[in-house]
Design a protein around this motif. Structure first.
Motif, mmCIF file in Angstrom:
data_model
loop_
_atom_site.group_PDB
_atom_site.id
_atom_site.type_symbol
_atom_site.label_atom_id
_atom_site.label_comp_id
_atom_site.label_asym_id
_atom_site.label_seq_id
_atom_site.Cartn_x
_atom_site.Cartn_y
_atom_site.Cartn_z
ATOM 1 N N ASN A 184 44.449 31.823 40.043
ATOM 2 C CA ASN A 184 44.270 32.176 41.448
ATOM 3 C C ASN A 184 42.921 32.850 41.668
ATOM 4 O O ASN A 184 42.540 33.150 42.774
ATOM 5 C CB ASN A 184 45.425 33.068 41.936
ATOM 6 N N ALA A 185 42.194 33.088 40.595
ATOM 7 C CA ALA A 185 40.872 33.706 40.715
ATOM 8 C C ALA A 185 39.810 32.619 40.807
ATOM 9 O O ALA A 185 38.798 32.658 40.130
ATOM 10 C CB ALA A 185 40.600 34.634 39.545
ATOM 11 N N LEU A 208 40.562 40.466 39.029
ATOM 12 C CA LEU A 208 41.815 39.876 39.500
ATOM 13 C C LEU A 208 42.550 39.224 38.329
ATOM 14 O O LEU A 208 43.772 39.330 38.208
ATOM 15 C CB LEU A 208 41.521 38.848 40.600
ATOM 16 N N MET A 209 41.819 38.549 37.450
ATOM 17 C CA MET A 209 42.458 37.847 36.339
ATOM 18 C C MET A 209 43.003 38.802 35.289
ATOM 19 O O MET A 209 43.992 38.507 34.632
ATOM 20 C CB MET A 209 41.447 36.894 35.672
ATOM 21 N N ILE A 227 27.311 37.811 41.367
ATOM 22 C CA ILE A 227 27.820 38.887 40.520
ATOM 23 C C ILE A 227 29.064 39.516 41.163
ATOM 24 O O ILE A 227 30.048 39.812 40.493
ATOM 25 C CB ILE A 227 26.728 39.957 40.288
ATOM 26 N N VAL A 243 25.307 32.224 40.473
ATOM 27 C CA VAL A 243 24.373 32.855 39.532
ATOM 28 C C VAL A 243 23.590 31.798 38.763
ATOM 29 O O VAL A 243 22.360 31.868 38.654
ATOM 30 C CB VAL A 243 25.133 33.786 38.561
ATOM 31 N N GLY A 252 31.262 32.332 42.019
ATOM 32 C CA GLY A 252 30.325 33.347 41.539
ATOM 33 C C GLY A 252 29.451 32.832 40.416
ATOM 34 O O GLY A 252 28.230 32.993 40.437
ATOM 35 N N VAL A 253 30.091 32.187 39.453
ATOM 36 C CA VAL A 253 29.339 31.673 38.308
ATOM 37 C C VAL A 253 28.324 30.620 38.768
ATOM 38 O O VAL A 253 27.156 30.635 38.365
ATOM 39 C CB VAL A 253 30.307 31.083 37.256
ATOM 40 N N MET A 278 37.653 31.932 43.000
ATOM 41 C CA MET A 278 36.329 32.300 43.505
ATOM 42 C C MET A 278 35.385 32.696 42.361
ATOM 43 O O MET A 278 34.182 32.824 42.546
ATOM 44 C CB MET A 278 36.421 33.430 44.519
ATOM 45 N N LEU A 279 35.977 32.898 41.172
ATOM 46 C CA LEU A 279 35.147 33.181 40.000
ATOM 47 C C LEU A 279 34.159 32.036 39.784
ATOM 48 O O LEU A 279 32.989 32.254 39.473
ATOM 49 C CB LEU A 279 36.038 33.347 38.766
ATOM 50 N N TYR A 316 31.324 38.120 43.059
ATOM 51 C CA TYR A 316 32.530 37.318 42.841
ATOM 52 C C TYR A 316 32.944 37.327 41.375
ATOM 53 O O TYR A 316 34.128 37.323 41.067
ATOM 54 C CB TYR A 316 32.317 35.892 43.341
ATOM 55 N N ILE A 317 31.968 37.332 40.487
ATOM 56 C CA ILE A 317 32.321 37.313 39.064
ATOM 57 C C ILE A 317 33.093 38.590 38.702
ATOM 58 O O ILE A 317 34.165 38.527 38.089
ATOM 59 C CB ILE A 317 31.048 37.183 38.195
ATOM 60 N N GLN A 337 36.612 38.668 40.680
ATOM 61 C CA GLN A 337 37.612 37.702 40.256
ATOM 62 C C GLN A 337 38.030 37.931 38.801
ATOM 63 O O GLN A 337 39.179 37.693 38.445
ATOM 64 C CB GLN A 337 37.076 36.283 40.448
ATOM 65 N N THR A 338 37.094 38.414 37.982
ATOM 66 C CA THR A 338 37.474 38.741 36.605
ATOM 67 C C THR A 338 38.484 39.882 36.616
ATOM 68 O O THR A 338 39.445 39.892 35.845
ATOM 69 C CB THR A 338 36.234 39.149 35.791
#
Lengths: 314, 243, 308
Positions: free
Chosen positions: A280-281, C117-118, C108, A291, A287-288, A283-284, C110-111, C114-115
């Protein structure tokens, strides 16, 4: 073959491909593609301002949302017919862009980004504040019965796809033409060197304002189309995240290219779609990608293609 | 001066904080002639043309162009009236082709007439001698060619008055000679206001010279008159022996 | 409760908000001042501070004060190290170019979010305060019997909240000393004035940038460790501090440290007071709109000096 012939063929080819895809793709993916086309309209609107004029806005969700609510509220509460409500949505977005432009364009660079971000945040809060009408975060559904156009059902898979494709084609060809006109060329000049453009006798301020209005109105088309085709209007679409998305799409696809926005939305959509089945994450991923793009490929996919292979790419 | 003036300033003044960069400059630019503006570093030359072109806002005073008061017009409006300006520090569109750079300059007047535009761009590029580089990206050109491109962009606007801010700065000797030829060939066609440090260029091209010193007009006249002027010798030429 | 005591309560709440906000906004302001970088991920460093504080306290167990002190010492350093690494890996490579930095820090953001969140999950988790005595507060009034002091029901605060205010003041004073009195501060100020000149005088500008970026994030984390016993740790909690810090830094004049503090107190207090008396949405609408207008019409900030 001249560059302009090649580019005409490319644009018509993309549209032909989208027509063919409808017949060969399974329904699930055809449905995705309708959504991708609508979001690509949003990305194209954003691209005109960011990719061609060089203005990085962090608040475009307000224009998308203006189109969405302008359409949804006039339809739902005002009882307006679909075409009129649609126009209302687009006009709302364009008018908002005019007002924001008159204020925000007094600034430049980082200040412009923050100002647009703040205005969009204000817009989001206003949507929440008038929760009586907008139903706030929860949003409201546009009934199937209302989503008809002259007896043509826009909720069927076919109706959706055809409408999305027509709107996409109009914006796609229209914007591709626009950036080739003297007006469009001047926008590129402003992106490259605003001071020089001014000293060539162009009114940079009025060009930027017009670019912002068109960009806002096209984003409004996307917002209204989204509400029309998918039947939902909600405050999520006014959040910062929806201001970041078009930036992400355009950066990924290639800023300042005509096909970049479509490519960017397509890849991002399937990237998120695939990853959201695992976590569910999701959006990670966004983000990646952001970048990696800024560090390694600031010109995006189409931009890198243009640099390395197809120099004529519009 | 006998010639008709095309551009005139009256009492033009610029103050930065308490410092006067220009004070009360009255200046007339003779139509169809080449006028050089010279003076030691910090004399206020760039500030002066900045106020004429509209890049810099004047503290007080007026600018007249072809009889019209343009003191309060923004820069782009002044350009539309027929001024053209080249920057002291090269300012081109580095990401666009040489052709598009010049086309942008010409397009404002020629608009949608693509044939006339194409002809104009070709003519200008040929005239300055970089027609063979039309498709190159401007940012990839050598420094000398970028300066020439900048001049080409000025010419493409068919200006009534063409302001050149230190056009030969950083050019090689042979390029300077080409530039002198180009300016001479323009004589009579347009009016040129030339800011120049290189006295060879000034002496070989200018019909008139205006000397600025400490923000004020020190002397005006033909090259011969200026050369003989004792004040100028003291303030400026004395420091450059080869002039 | 009557208006007077009510206002006093609101001011106390406002002072706590202002204390945390001045730490967080100071981090953003220093980064912008020295590096000219707008760090959109700043709120996430705040969030990271709170979440890591939860990890540290729950790992240690024992008396809440033990975990809290450990968190106060470890977490800001940890967050600073993460931020400095991000600076090295990402921002340095794009040369701190304004547009690309914004996009990069959004990445950064979102990273980190979300990290979290995980790993940390979607739930909000509390951290116990080291001490939390309820203190009733007196109120004075001229009544029928002349001057009187009484204790209105509900007018109270906790010892911990007072500690937060005091801690913020001490930290900010310490920071002020570091910047004005030490060699590190001198190097920072030199870099802020003219990074090329500083480089020419042998200042390792790259290292200074990483340190400053780390310091900025560390201040946000410090604020978060202080606030987490009052407000629970949650992976989305970085949003509001980011927005408020932006507001503070802009109102206070971009990069001006004294301006930042004054604006933090102003915004924090008014946020506390307005949200007690008015709808919080209206307060936020006014605040964001005000910031946009300040940037448009007074880009040097409300409290900043007029540009020369």
């Amino acid at each position: 073959m001249t560059s302009s012939r090649k580019s005409t063929l490319l644009h018509l080819g993309v549209l032909a491909l989208l027509v063919v895809l409808f017949f060969v793709l399974p329904p699930y993916h055809a449905g995705n593609l309708s959504r991708i086309m609508v979001l690509a309209i949003y990305a194209m609107g954003y691209n005109l301002l960011f990719g061609y004029t060089g203005l990085l806005s962090l608040g475009h969700a307000m224009f998308f949302a203006a189109g969405m609510y302008g359409f949804g509220l006039t339809l739902n509460l005002g009882g307006w017919p679909v075409p009129l409500a649609f126009v209302a949505g687009v006009v709302c977005a364009g008018a908002l862009a005019l007002v924001i432009g008159l204020l925000a364009l007094r600034t430049a660079g980082v200040a412009f980004m923050i100002v647009t971000l703040m205005f969009a945040q204000t817009g989001y809060l206003v949507v929440l504040y008038f929760g009586t009408y907008t139903r706030g975060d929860e949003g409201f559904v546009i009934q199937q019965a209302q989503r008809m156009l002259g007896g043509f059902d826009l909720t069927s898979e076919t109706g959706r796809y055809v409408t999305a494709l027509i709107l996409f084609a109009i914006c796609f060809l229209g914007l591709a033409r626009l950036v080739q006109t003297p007006f469009g060329r001047t926008l590129v000049a402003i992106r490259e060197n605003e001071e020089r453009t001014r000293m060539l006798g162009y009114d940079a301020g009025s060009h930027k304002l017009r670019a912002l209005i068109i960009s806002g109105a096209v984003s409004g088309v996307a917002g209204a189309a989204y509400a029309l085709l998918f039947g939902y209007v909600g405050a999520t679409f006014a959040t910062v995240q929806y201001s970041i998305f078009p930036l992400l799409w355009v950066l990924l696809g290639g800023a300042g290219t005509t096909i970049g926005p479509l490519i960017g939305v397509f890849f991002m959509f399937y990237l998120i779609d695939t990853s959201s089945t695992y976590t569910n994450a999701y959006m990670l991923i966004a983000g990646v990608v952001l970048v990696l793009l800024t560090v390694f490929a600031p010109q995006g996919l189409a931009g890198e293609l243009r640099k390395r292979v197809f120099k004529w790419l519009p | 001066m006998a010639a008709v003036s095309i551009l005139e300033t009256r009492g033009l003044t610029k103050a930065y904080g308490g410092v006067l960069a220009n004070s009360d400059v009255n200046f007339k630019l003779a139509k169809g002639k080449v006028t050089a503006l010279i003076g030691p570093n910090g004399a206020g030359k760039s500030t002066f043309v900045g106020m004429v072109s509209g890049r810099t806002e004047a503290t007080s005073g007026q600018v007249f162009f072809e009889g019209q008061d343009i003191s309060h017009l923004p820069a782009h409006k002044r350009m539309q009236l027929g001024l053209a300006y080249t920057f002291q520090i090269t300012s081109i569109f580095p990401g666009l082709s040489v052709h598009e750079n010049v086309a942008l300059a010409a397009r404002r007047k020629l608009g949608k007439d693509s044939e006339a535009l194409e002809a104009k761009v070709q003519a200008v590029l040929t005239r300055v001698g970089i027609a063979d580089r039309a498709e190159q990206i401007a940012g990839d050109l050598s420094y000398g060619h970028q300066r020439i491109l900048e001049i080409a962009m000025g010419l493409a606007q068919d200006p009534h008055v063409f302001i050149l801010d230190e056009p030969t700065q950083g050019l090689a000797e042979s390029e300077v000679d080409d530039f002198i030829k180009l300016v001479r060939s323009l004589a009579g066609e347009t009016t040129i206001l030339l800011i120049e440090h290189n006295m060879k260029v000034v002496m070989e091209t200018a019909d008139f010279i205006t000397v600025l010193d400490q923000g004020m007009v020190l002397a005006e006249g033909t090259p011969a008159e200026i050369h003989a002027n004792a004040d100028v010798q003291a303030a400026y030429l004395g420091s450059t022996p080869h002039a | 409760m009557e208006f007077g005591p009510h206002l006093m309560l609101a001011s106390l709440e406002g002072a706590v908000i202002a204390a945390i906000l001045s730490l967080t906004a100071m981090g953003l302001s220093i980064v912008f001042g020295v590096m000219r970088v707008v760090n959109v991920a700043h709120g996430e460093f705040f969030m990271l501070g709170a979440v890591l504080a939860w990890y540290v306290t729950s790992a240690l167990g024992g008396h809440p004060a033990l975990g809290f002190v450990a968190a106060l010492l470890i977490v800001p350093v940890l967050v600073a190290a993460i931020a400095a690494t991000a600076d090295r890996l990402i921002l340095k490579r794009i040369n701190y170019d304004a547009d690309r930095t914004i996009v990069g820090t959004i990445g950064i953001l979102y990273i980190i979010q979300q990290t979290t969140l995980m790993t940390f999950g979607p739930d909000a988790r509390p951290v116990e305060a080291p001490f939390n005595t309820r203190l009733s507060l007196p109120w004075f009034e001229f009544g029928e019997n002349g001057f009187a002091m009484f204790w209105p029901w509900g007018l109270s605060t906790t010892s911990y909240k007072l500690f937060v205010i005091a801690a913020a003041v001490v930290i900010l004073l310490g920071l002020w000393m570091v910047i004005t009195r030490t060699k590190i501060g001198l190097v920072m100020r030199a870099t802020q004035q003219d990074s090329e000149m500083a480089q020419a005088f042998g200042v390792p500008v790259g290292t200074v940038y990483s340190l400053v970026f780390g310091l900025g994030a560390g201040l946000a984390a410090l604020g978060a460790v202080l606030v987490v016993p009052i407000q629970q740790a949650h992976y989305l909690m970085g949003h509001d501090p980011l927005l408020l810090s932006f507001i503070v830094v802009i109102i206070g004049g971009l990069g001006s440290l004294p301006g930042t503090i004054v604006a933090a107190i102003l915004i924090g207090m008014s946020d506390g007071i307005i949200s007690v008396f008015f709808s919080p949405t209206i307060a936020k609408i006014i605040a964001t709109l005000l910031v946009a207008m300040v940037l448009v019409f007074r880009p040097q900030g409300l409290l900043g000096k007029t540009a020369p």
